[in-house]
Design a protein around this motif. Structure first.
Motif, PDB file in Angstrom:
ATOM      1  N   LEU A  18      23.147  -6.029  14.937  1.00 42.66           N
ATOM      2  CA  LEU A  18      23.778  -5.443  13.915  1.00 42.66           C
ATOM      3  C   LEU A  18      24.649  -4.280  14.024  1.00 42.66           C
ATOM      4  N   GLY A  19      24.291  -3.298  14.763  1.00 40.63           N
ATOM      5  CA  GLY A  19      25.445  -2.438  14.919  1.00 40.63           C
ATOM      6  C   GLY A  19      26.545  -2.922  15.652  1.00 40.63           C
ATOM      7  N   LEU A  20      26.400  -3.886  16.340  1.00 36.56           N
ATOM      8  CA  LEU A  20      27.575  -4.380  17.071  1.00 36.56           C
ATOM      9  C   LEU A  20      28.618  -5.075  15.946  1.00 36.56           C
ATOM     10  N   PHE A  21      28.172  -5.628  15.046  1.00 38.85           N
ATOM     11  CA  PHE A  21      28.744  -6.408  13.968  1.00 38.85           C
ATOM     12  C   PHE A  21      29.463  -5.268  13.080  1.00 38.85           C
ATOM     13  N   TYR A  22      28.620  -4.065  12.958  1.00 38.29           N
ATOM     14  CA  TYR A  22      29.301  -3.005  12.462  1.00 38.29           C
ATOM     15  C   TYR A  22      30.617  -2.313  13.000  1.00 38.29           C
ATOM     16  N   ILE A  23      30.500  -2.335  14.283  1.00 40.14           N
ATOM     17  CA  ILE A  23      31.679  -1.896  15.110  1.00 40.14           C
ATOM     18  C   ILE A  23      32.838  -2.876  14.786  1.00 40.14           C
ATOM     19  N   GLY A  68      21.091  -4.237  22.775  1.00 40.16           N
ATOM     20  CA  GLY A  68      22.003  -3.925  21.619  1.00 40.16           C
ATOM     21  C   GLY A  68      22.411  -2.413  21.364  1.00 40.16           C
ATOM     22  N   ILE A  69      21.121  -1.784  21.452  1.00 39.00           N
ATOM     23  CA  ILE A  69      21.166  -0.564  21.122  1.00 39.00           C
ATOM     24  C   ILE A  69      22.121   0.341  22.281  1.00 39.00           C
ATOM     25  N   VAL A  70      21.944   0.240  23.459  1.00 49.29           N
ATOM     26  CA  VAL A  70      22.563   0.719  24.643  1.00 49.29           C
ATOM     27  C   VAL A  70      24.103   0.139  24.617  1.00 49.29           C
ATOM     28  N   ILE A  71      24.266  -1.027  24.220  1.00 41.87           N
ATOM     29  CA  ILE A  71      25.849  -1.168  24.256  1.00 41.87           C
ATOM     30  C   ILE A  71      26.443  -0.571  23.130  1.00 41.87           C
ATOM     31  N   THR A  72      25.671  -0.261  22.006  1.00 43.91           N
ATOM     32  CA  THR A  72      26.504   0.402  20.950  1.00 43.91           C
ATOM     33  C   THR A  72      26.675   2.037  21.304  1.00 43.91           C
ATOM     34  N   ILE A  73      25.590   2.437  21.901  1.00 44.40           N
ATOM     35  CA  ILE A  73      25.912   3.814  22.592  1.00 44.40           C
ATOM     36  C   ILE A  73      26.888   4.030  23.594  1.00 44.40           C
ATOM     37  N   ILE A  74      26.716   2.771  24.480  1.00 41.26           N
ATOM     38  CA  ILE A  74      27.964   3.039  25.527  1.00 41.26           C
ATOM     39  C   ILE A  74      29.548   2.928  25.054  1.00 41.26           C
ATOM     40  N   TYR A  75      29.460   2.190  23.812  1.00 37.21           N
ATOM     41  CA  TYR A  75      30.872   1.839  23.304  1.00 37.21           C
ATOM     42  C   TYR A  75      31.174   3.378  22.802  1.00 37.21           C
TER      43      TYR A  75
END
Length: 226
Positions: A18-23, A68-75
């Protein structure tokens, strides 16, 4: 519209991807959709195996959620600041009403599709359609009528997915009080068996014959001198 790391991470914690959709970048939207699809497939596999392979499926599902959490933080941590003008342009494009509307529609469609596919495909092994049940019902009624020479009606049927068979309740149309059960396979054609109709008939006959005797005994006991 500026994207906040805390908001994105919290959304990723709440629901996978969901965080990736938010980005909202195209690549991250695709990544989020893939994570959702993979996690859904893993949980579907867990459902099919009746939980026996949970020691494999549950860690895999958790790993996808953490990814999904890790990818969000890395972004937010490692995105390149070398071309701020390009970053600003990209942010303006992503924050435009059209881009927001497009991402919203895509997200809703993916969510609706995943829920629909998950429900229909996930429940398919454990349920049967009305048409499939009707075939079993007709086969059971025909079987009973041919065996006992009178019409029957199936009033209830339950599909037992663990053994792939049906448990049915039926009545003779001429004597609906004689409700009984029978089983049926899930084959093509279905094969009914194990009916308890004669047990119900013999039980009713025995009761009819025993009731007068019981009434006589009761009467005799009631008039017995104290």
């Amino acid at each position: 519209m500026k994207k906040h790391q805390l908001t994105a991470v919290v959304l990723s914690v709440i629901f996978t991807g969901l965080g990736l959709f938010y980005i909202g970048t195209p690549m991250l939207i695709i990544t989020g959709a893939l994570l959702m699809a993979l996690q859904g497939a893993v949980l579907y596999f867990l459902l099919l195996t009746l939980g026996f392979l949970g020691f494999l499926a549950l860690p895999a599902a958790l790993a996808l959620h953490i990814a999904g959490i890790v990818i969000t933080i890395i972004y937010f941590t490692y995105r390149s600041p070398k071309k701020p003008w390009l970053e600003q342009k990209r942010q303006r494009q992503l924050s435009s009403p059209g881009a927001i509307a497009a991402r919203t529609v895509i997200g809703l469609l993916l969510l609706a599709g995943s829920v629909y596919v998950g429900y229909t495909e996930g429940t398919a092994p454990f349920t049967k359609s009305a048409a499939e049940k009707q075939v079993v019902r007709e086969a059971a009624e025909q079987y009973l009528e041919q065996k006992y020479g009178e019409p029957f009606k199936v009033t209830k049927m339950d599909y037992i997915w663990a053994v792939g068979s049906y448990n049915l309740t039926a009545i003779p149309e001429g004597a609906p009080e004689l409700e009984f059960t029978l089983d049926s396979t899930d084959g093509s054609p279905p094969v009914p068996s194990g009916e308890t109709y004669l047990n119900r008939v013999w039980g009713a006959q025995l009761r009819d014959k025993a009731e007068p005797v019981i009434d006589c005994i009761r009467t005799a006991l009631s008039f017995r001198p104290g």
